[in-house]
Write an enzyme that holds these catalytic residues in place. Structure first.
Site, PDB file in Angstrom:
ATOM      1  N   HIS A 140      47.883  39.750  36.602  1.00  0.00           N
ATOM      2  CA  HIS A 140      48.094  38.706  35.605  1.00  0.00           C
ATOM      3  C   HIS A 140      49.371  38.921  34.796  1.00  0.00           C
ATOM      4  CE1 HIS A 140      46.949  41.373  32.234  1.00  0.00           C
ATOM      5  NE2 HIS A 140      46.137  41.927  33.114  1.00  0.00           N
ATOM      6  N   ASP A 141      50.036  37.817  34.487  1.00  0.00           N
ATOM      7  CA  ASP A 141      51.190  37.782  33.588  1.00  0.00           C
ATOM      8  C   ASP A 141      52.431  38.500  34.125  1.00  0.00           C
ATOM      9  OD1 ASP A 141      50.078  36.490  30.937  1.00  0.00           O
ATOM     10  OD2 ASP A 141      48.564  37.967  31.548  1.00  0.00           O
ATOM     11  N   GLY A 165      49.299  44.419  35.346  1.00  0.00           N
ATOM     12  CA  GLY A 165      49.573  43.275  34.500  1.00  0.00           C
ATOM     13  C   GLY A 165      50.881  43.390  33.735  1.00  0.00           C
TER      14      GLY A 165
END
Length: 330
Positions: A155-156, A173
């Protein structure tokens, strides 16, 4: 068909510039019955997905609501596009790939961000790309990247352009990867690290600090082993630029300085050009940067094989003549 532009942006920690990904978003939904030749009948597609007319969708694909797939994309069998995924044009997604899955995080909640992918990317079999942790945020992948089998983008993350991520590599992440970086097989990158432009990370390396631009990382030791000269030359970087990059590299590693001291010195010596990228990298570093692997200092003497064998035979004969004979008793 009318086309509407859709874009997402994130700030690149290395250079401070804004990275934007702009993709073409179809304004009209095309149901399966309108383009039966391109979509396999076993594919499951939400009525709220937006699919360009020439997209090819293979057997057993699943496309959820809110997904946008741009022109020229090819989805091979068993591809899954989750809610919030926006694909640009001419992306090829191979079997078993899942884009937009929920973040693997113990603080998971009900609302998540999306995944925005540019143009001309290739995702080989069983790649996974997770959506951003929070609404209005996105995991971003730029243009012309090549993600090989089983690679994982958490994520991200923000991936630049022309990046190669090899089999079984894993990015935690919030990792940022600069343009033209090469991440070899089995590499694990700790969350919030950044990998600089043109960096070459060797196989099975474990990255827990930032990787400076233009460097090689040895897979065995996970340490820096000089400038990525091969990658720079293949990209057509001039010899003059490469010389400046090497000089900036030595300023970074040859003497002990603080991050701020190194940044100031490099900015003074190299106010413009690719070498100046080192200063931007140091300014944005949050975890420190990977150390250089130092030589042991022990000189190695190279000899011919036959000379080495002759010296060994002479040594053995000398030892034999000095050793008294041993007699068996009894």
């Amino acid at each position: 068909m009318n086309i509407q532009k859709w874009s997402s942006a994130s700030t690149d920690r290395e250079s401070g510039r804004e990275i934007s990904v702009e993709v073409s978003k179809p304004t009209a939904m095309h149901a399966t019955k309108e383009i039966p030749v391109k979509i396999h009948p076993t594919a499951i597609i939400s009525n709220e997905a937006q699919i360009a007319a020439d997209v090819e969708i293979g057997p057993f694909c699943i496309i959820e609501s809110g997904v946008v797939v741009g022109a020229g994309c090819v989805l091979m069998p068993h591809v899954s596009l989750k809610k919030g995924v926006v694909l640009g044009e001419n992306n090829t997604i191979h079997e078993g790939t899942v884009l937009g899955g929920k973040p693997q995080h113990i603080c998971s909640h009900g609302e998540y961000g999306g995944v925005v992918i540019g143009n001309g990317n290739t995702f080989r079999e069983n790649c996974t790309v997770h959506c951003a942790m929070y609404p209005e945020k996105n995991t971003i992948i730029g243009d012309n990247n090549f993600l090989m089998v089983n690679s994982h983008i958490a994520h991200d993350c923000v991936i630049g352009n022309n990046v190669i991520i090899t089999n079984n590599a894993m990015l935690g992440g919030h990792v940022h990867v600069g343009d033209r970086a090469n991440i070899s097989g089995g590499v694990a990158v700790h969350q919030f690290c950044q990998i600089g432009t043109f960096a070459m990370v060797g196989g099975n390396a474990h990255i827990v600090q930032d990787v400076p631009p233009f460097v090689n990382i040895d897979g065995g030791t996970s340490l820096v082993v000089g400038v990525n000269l091969i990658g720079l030359r293949r990209a057509g970087i001039s010899n003059a630029e490469i010389k400046q990059i090497r000089e900036a590299y030595h300023l970074l590693y040859d003497e002990k300085r603080t991050l701020k001291e190194s940044e100031a010195l490099i900015r003074e010596r190299f106010p413009v050009g690719l070498a100046a990228t080192y200063a931007d990298f140091l300014a944005s570093s949050q975890r420190g940067f990977v150390a250089e692997r130092r030589a042991s200092g022990r000189a190695l003497k190279l000899v011919r094989v036959e000379e080495n064998e002759k010296a060994t035979e002479t040594k053995v004969a000398s030892v034999s003549s000095e050793t008294p004979a041993i007699r068996a008793i009894g």
